[in-house]
Design a protein around this motif. Structure first.
Motif, short mmCIF file in Angstrom:
data_model
loop_
_atom_site.label_atom_id
_atom_site.label_comp_id
_atom_site.label_asym_id
_atom_site.label_seq_id
_atom_site.Cartn_x
_atom_site.Cartn_y
_atom_site.Cartn_z
N LYS A 288 0.83 -1.21 -0.03
CA LYS A 288 -0.01 -0.02 0.15
C LYS A 288 0.82 1.16 0.11
N ARG B 222 1.77 2.51 -9.21
CA ARG B 222 0.82 1.60 -9.65
C ARG B 222 1.25 0.79 -10.65
N GLU C 116 -0.79 -0.86 -4.49
CA GLU C 116 -1.99 -0.44 -4.31
C GLU C 116 -1.72 0.86 -3.95
N PHE D 12 -7.42 5.88 -8.24
CA PHE D 12 -6.62 5.82 -6.93
C PHE D 12 -7.72 5.77 -5.72
N ARG D 13 -7.45 5.16 -4.55
CA ARG D 13 -8.34 5.33 -3.40
C ARG D 13 -7.71 6.73 -2.86
#
Length: 424
Positions: free
Chosen positions: A215, A233, A238, A257-258
């Motif tokens: 992450k 990425r 992630e 994207f988050r």
């Protein structure tokens, strides 16, 4: 041991110059636009008699810019714009082989860093060339005696442009400055593709961490953040983005994207990189909830993006575990790893942007210096964008160097775009 000669240079070791010269030549091969401008500068001498004080990252690419300015007639003094960004072999070669005053040593302490900037100011410049505004700030505060002969300047990066615009707004900026960072051929490419690749390079070089499956938290979704998120990425991470600007946050969401607050990201992230241009982006409350083994780095200009004093206070101990990796042991048993002392990780642990992208940035620098010499008398004491014709010229030269042709508007198309009468 440092080698020093009064008024000429202060570099780590002149014996490194042979290797530095080879690396400068290697970078030059990937800088065809700057090569073209250098040939024109040699012929026309647009900077003849101009003293330049440059505060930039002392890299192979910067070396080729300094040589271009010198070949255009300028008398150049160069110092580092970051204590960890100097390539010592390059600094040695500039001083020995190219007769360019160079004041830069990788890992210099705060006192040496500012003494080197002062040495460049002692050159009594007509033009300043800054990256982060430290030279300009010092010139306007502690060395106002050297302001009299300055006709203008250029600024390389986002952080410096922000500071300069604040100075202009407050009415304290004493001469015009061209914001090279505003050029499309700079920030759309250097910031995005250069920062994206070189930051990942720096993180991996000093940690050998596997990004795939991790992450990866990117703080800031400007052009640097966009490039970094894209590259992370691509490595299989992630990617989580944190932002304060709702439009940029929305863009990050639309890019796949988050997006969340830093306090939420801090609980999840394995690797964190700040690229905001602001201070205390990662701070005490974030350290408190990070995972054991979290890695923190910065690729913004100044190390204030990470609240390092808070990390120092929180930790029970600190030790260096690898080159450019400091381990902070928290009192609850967790360990947090800070890379490159919180300074620009792409230059502290790697080599910075590839020469092919810096080719455009430094072409803008060279052309902006020429523009300032020609036009300073008609400019106000404020920050200017790179003239569009110069920006487009750099793009055209880059395409030509890549053997890529593009279409041109026909007279009919030009007339259509300039009119309003013709509709459906």
């Amino acid at each position: 041991m440092a080698t020093t000669t009064a008024t000429l240079h202060h570099v780590k070791n002149l014996d490194l110059a042979d290797q530095g010269r080879k690396r400068i030549e290697w970078a030059n091969q990937s800088m065809p636009v700057l090569q073209t401008i250098r040939k024109e500068f040699i012929k026309h001498q647009p900077l003849k008699g101009i003293r330049v004080a440059a505060c930039l990252h002392v890299t192979t690419e910067t070396a080729n810019l300094m040589i271009t300015l010198r070949d255009g007639g300028a008398d150049v003094a160069l110092c580092a714009s970051n204590p960890l960004s100097t390539q010592d072999d390059v600094a040695a070669s500039l001083a020995r082989d190219f007769n360019i005053q160079t004041y830069a040593i990788k890992g210099e302490d705060n006192e040496s860093y500012y003494s080197h900037i002062l040495a460049a100011i002692d050159h009594k410049p007509h033009l300043t060339m800054d990256d982060g505004c430290d030279l300009v700030h010092l010139l306007h505060t502690k060395r106002q005696d050297a302001l009299e002969g300055v006709i203008g300047g250029t600024e390389e990066t986002t952080t410096g442009v922000i500071r300069l615009r604040a100075m202009a707004k407050d009415g304290v900026l004493r001469y015009p400055v061209v914001a090279v960072n505003d050029a499309l051929t700079k920030h759309l490419f250097d910031n995005r593709y250069g920062t994206g690749q070189s930051t990942i390079d720096g993180v991996i070089r000093c940690t050998n961490v596997l990004l795939a499956g991790s992450k990866f938290v990117v703080a800031g979704y400007g052009w640097c953040g966009r490039g970094l998120a894209m590259r992370a990425r691509g490595m299989g991470a992630e990617v989580i983005v944190t932002e304060v600007d709702p439009t940029k946050a929305l863009e990050a969401v639309m890019d796949g994207f988050r997006v969340m607050t830093m306090i939420e990201a801090a609980k999840q992230g394995d690797v964190f990189v700040t690229v905001t241009g602001n201070k205390s982006v990662i701070r005490q409350e974030h350290f408190d909830v990070m995972k054991n083994g979290a890695i923190i780095a910065n690729s913004g200009h100044f190390n204030v993006e990470i609240d390092i004093p808070a990390l120092e206070r929180t930790a029970s101990s600190k030790r260096a575990t690898r080159d450019f990796v400091d381990e902070y042991a928290m009192r609850d048993g967790r360990k947090i790893y800070l890379l490159g002392e919180g300074r620009l990780i792409n230059l502290a642990a790697a080599e910075g942007h590839p020469a092919s992208v810096m080719d455009m940035s430094f072409a803008n620098q060279a052309l902006s210096a020429e523009y300032m010499v020609k036009n300073h008398a008609s400019l106000e004491k404020k920050v200017y964008s790179v003239p569009q014709e110069l920006d487009k010229r750099v793009a055209r030269l880059k395409l030509e160097a890549m053997s890529i042709g593009i279409d041109r508007l026909s007279p009919e198309q030009e007339e259509y775009l300039a009119s309003w009468s013709e509709g459906t």
